[in-house]
Scaffold this active site. Structure first.
Site, PDB file in Angstrom:
ATOM      1  N   GLY A  50      38.749  34.557  36.169  1.00 60.52           N
ATOM      2  CA  GLY A  50      39.110  35.181  34.893  1.00 60.52           C
ATOM      3  C   GLY A  50      37.870  35.791  34.272  1.00 60.52           C
ATOM      4  N   CYS A  77      36.126  30.668  41.031  1.00 61.25           N
ATOM      5  CA  CYS A  77      35.270  31.343  40.050  1.00 61.25           C
ATOM      6  C   CYS A  77      35.460  30.693  38.664  1.00 61.25           C
ATOM      7  CB  CYS A  77      35.554  32.838  40.063  1.00 61.25           C
ATOM      8  SG  CYS A  77      34.272  33.788  39.282  1.00 61.25           S
ATOM      9  N   TYR A  78      36.099  31.382  37.716  1.00 59.90           N
ATOM     10  CA  TYR A  78      36.333  30.753  36.410  1.00 59.90           C
ATOM     11  C   TYR A  78      37.076  29.428  36.587  1.00 59.90           C
ATOM     12  CZ  TYR A  78      38.277  29.859  31.771  1.00 59.90           C
ATOM     13  OH  TYR A  78      38.637  29.261  30.590  1.00 59.90           O
ATOM     14  N   HIS A 162      35.089  34.608  45.704  1.00 61.52           N
ATOM     15  CA  HIS A 162      36.520  34.913  45.836  1.00 61.52           C
ATOM     16  C   HIS A 162      36.931  34.933  47.310  1.00 61.52           C
ATOM     17  CE1 HIS A 162      37.511  35.908  41.663  1.00 61.52           C
ATOM     18  NE2 HIS A 162      36.232  36.227  41.581  1.00 61.52           N
ATOM     19  N   GLU A 164      39.835  35.391  48.407  1.00 64.21           N
ATOM     20  CA  GLU A 164      40.999  36.267  48.607  1.00 64.21           C
ATOM     21  C   GLU A 164      40.628  37.725  48.874  1.00 64.21           C
ATOM     22  OE1 GLU A 164      39.956  34.837  45.896  1.00 64.21           O
ATOM     23  OE2 GLU A 164      40.505  35.880  44.057  1.00 64.21           O
ATOM     24  N   SER A 216      64.287  58.030  42.407  1.00 65.87           N
ATOM     25  CA  SER A 216      63.496  59.226  42.702  1.00 65.87           C
ATOM     26  C   SER A 216      63.542  59.522  44.191  1.00 65.87           C
ATOM     27  CB  SER A 216      62.043  58.981  42.292  1.00 65.87           C
ATOM     28  OG  SER A 216      61.452  58.049  43.182  1.00 65.87           O
ATOM     29  N   ASP A 220      59.770  53.025  46.638  1.00 71.55           N
ATOM     30  CA  ASP A 220      59.850  51.968  45.634  1.00 71.55           C
ATOM     31  C   ASP A 220      61.181  51.988  44.881  1.00 71.55           C
ATOM     32  OD1 ASP A 220      57.272  51.736  46.473  1.00 71.55           O
ATOM     33  OD2 ASP A 220      56.384  52.662  44.696  1.00 71.55           O
ATOM     34  N   LYS A 358      52.535  47.776  48.421  1.00 72.47           N
ATOM     35  CA  LYS A 358      53.369  48.800  49.086  1.00 72.47           C
ATOM     36  C   LYS A 358      53.917  48.350  50.446  1.00 72.47           C
ATOM     37  CE  LYS A 358      54.720  53.041  48.576  1.00 72.47           C
ATOM     38  NZ  LYS A 358      55.081  53.607  47.265  1.00 72.47           N
TER      39      LYS A 358
END
Ligand code: XMP
Length: 502
Positions: A50, A77-78, A162, A164, A216, A220, A358
């Site tokens: 964070g 981390c945080y 991190h 990830e 559209s 997505d 995606k």
């Protein structure tokens, strides 16, 4: 289904972490620290990174149910600093900053089983000064900063870097070790389950109300529509707004959807959009105008059918780039289905793909049996050709770009290059250049061709197109679209450029 709970303290990487866990085949649930819930399927807890310091007045602490839980826990981390701060250790306020690639020495530990590379990705100012009682250090950075900790009973872990992000070379191994070995979560998560879960969530949220879908024809919105149709059936009404800034292939969308059993009402609002865009050249203004006009058109359609909800195919990269993911991320551009929404909108939103990347949306589409030719279409932005016509947008320029784009796309498809490219399109520039045609001076438009390779649009590199193909595309464009006199190829990566020009 076993799950890992991620308590989100606002890191820009939280959703990436959730995705990493899904990649392992384990369900992960992201919740705010304000009220995270545990259930009998929760096998472990991850406290995310964070932007704040544990000493910041607005910093959020460790919720009581999390602190009292005996489940395996990993603070990143945080998240690690918070554990240290709350469990009796000490965090030192930013003196030693480590940002970017940092080499770390790892001790032998179950969390690091199979880890070989010392390379990690750091992004922190505060650091751990003193361990809480009954904790040991298991990793240290080259600068001597504590990079990993573990409670002596092996239940609680903390990492300063991190795992990830892909720059932490063996980060995925550490996540696997935590999720599969320490939490003993079973790999039972499948996209089929996710589809069912989302269908249930939509049912619960919408009840018997009507939902209007903004289709559209892009990957997505099609996936979001088919998914929602499964949840609410006839209460889903689909509207396709033609804003006059679509490609030829988009105009065929209502028919394609009909083949999937989804009826679509076509609203031609092109005059209204061109009117609103008259004289506007600023990219952000264009995006806002289109986003707002879109919503107004939908509101009018929704009123006709008494809809309360608006379905949008927003995916995670739209959210993060519009800085809606966290209050502190930086705004790049207002994606029209997120940042451009007017504040006084009357419809409530349904956005079932908001946490997916995606490639996951495409996978979900396969589960929903949407044909591959739709799923493999390149992404197309909501504001359409308006952000690919640099400068003022008018019907004449839109027509030129439509023709150019059709030529570009069809040659790419014929040659088989289309499927090797993440996204390809053309851009009409607001300049003209001198040329010679039939021994006469010509003064024509310049178009830029763009093609990029990417994973999910967050970063991209320009596509190395075969020269012969570029030559064919360029000469076909100048032959068939006489008002274009020059074609250039964009060789910019993202960053520093973005994929779209505006
Ligand atoms: P950028 O230009 O930000 O684009 O590098 C990243 C990806 O997002 C698409 N894009 C949009 N998609 N609404 C959308 O639905 C938008 O307003 C929008 N703007 C950009 C872009 O085409 C690329 O795939």
């Amino acid at each position: 289904m076993d799950e890992i709970l991620i308590v989100d303290y606002g890191s820009q990487y939280t959703r990436l972490l959730a995705r990493r866990i899904r990649e392992i085949g384990v369900y992960s649930r992201v919740e705010s620290p304000k009220n995270p819930t545990l259930n009998e399927n929760t096998k472990g807890i991850i406290l995310s990174g964070g932007p704040l310091s544990v000493y910041s007045p607005s910093a959020l602490g460790l919720p009581k149910n999390i602190k009292d839980s005996s489940l395996p826990m990993l603070g990143i981390c945080y998240g690690m600093q918070l554990l240290v701060h709350e469990l009796g250790g000490e965090v030192r306020k930013g003196e030693t900053f480590e940002y970017g690639l940092t080499r770390v020495n790892f001790s032998s530990d179950p969390l690091f089983s199979g880890v070989k590379s010392p390379n990690t990705w750091m992004s922190h100012g505060d650091s751990v000064e003193k361990l809480p009682p009954n904790f040991v250090k298991i990793a240290e950075s080259e600068m001597g900063v504590i990079a990993g900790i573990r409670s002596k009973d092996g239940k609680i872990y903390g990492l300063q870097f991190h795992p990830e992000v892909s720059q932490t070379v063996d980060g995925m191994k550490m996540i696997e070790n935590f999720v599969l070995n320490l939490c003993e979560a079973k790999q039972t998560w499948k996209m089929e389950d996710y589809a069912l879960l989302k269908i249930e969530e939509i049912k619960e949220k919408v009840g018997n109300s009507k939902v209007i879908a903004a289709v559209s024809g892009g990957v997505d919105s099609t996936v979001a529509t088919v998914l929602t149709a499964k949840a609410v059936g006839k209460n889903l009404k689909c509207v396709f707004v033609n804003h006059g800034l679509l490609r030829k292939e988009d105009e065929e969308v209502p028919n394609i959807l009909l083949q999937l059993g989804i009826e679509v009402k076509v609203v031609d609002a092109s005059k209204r959009f061109f009117e609103e865009l008259k004289g506007v050249t600023d990219p952000e203004k264009k995006r806002k105008i289109i986003g707002e006009t879109f919503i107004r058109v939908f509101e009018e359609e929704a009123k006709k059918i008494d809809a309360d909800f608006l379905l949008q195919g927003t995916i995670y990269s739209d959210v993060i780039e519009s800085a809606a993911a966290s209050d502190t991320s930086s705004k790049i551009k207002s994606h029209h289905n997120v940042g451009g929404l007017p504040k006084d909108m009357n419809l409530k939103l349904v956005e079932p793909l908001r946490e997916l990347f995606k490639d996951e949306v495409r996978e979900l589409g396969k589960v929903l049996q949407i044909p591959e030719r739709i799923l493999n279409r390149h992404p197309f932005p909501g504001p359409g050709l308006a952000i690919r016509i640099i400068g003022e947008v008018d019907p004449e320029r839109a027509e030129i770009l439509k023709k150019v784009d059709e030529i570009y796309t069809s040659i790419l498809k014929e040659s088989g290059e289309y499927d090797k490219i993440w996204q390809a399109f053309s851009v009409l520039l607001p300049i003209r250049s001198v040329g010679v045609k039939g021994d006469q001076r010509a003064y024509g438009y310049v178009v830029a061709l763009r093609a990029v390779d990417s994973f999910e649009g967050m970063t991209a590199s320009w596509h190395e197109m075969p020269n012969a193909l570029l030559r064919k595309i360029s000469s076909t464009i100048t032959d068939k679209v006489p008002s274009v006199g020059r074609v250039v190829y964009d060789v910019s990566d993202k960053p520093p450029a973005t994929i779209e020009w505006e």
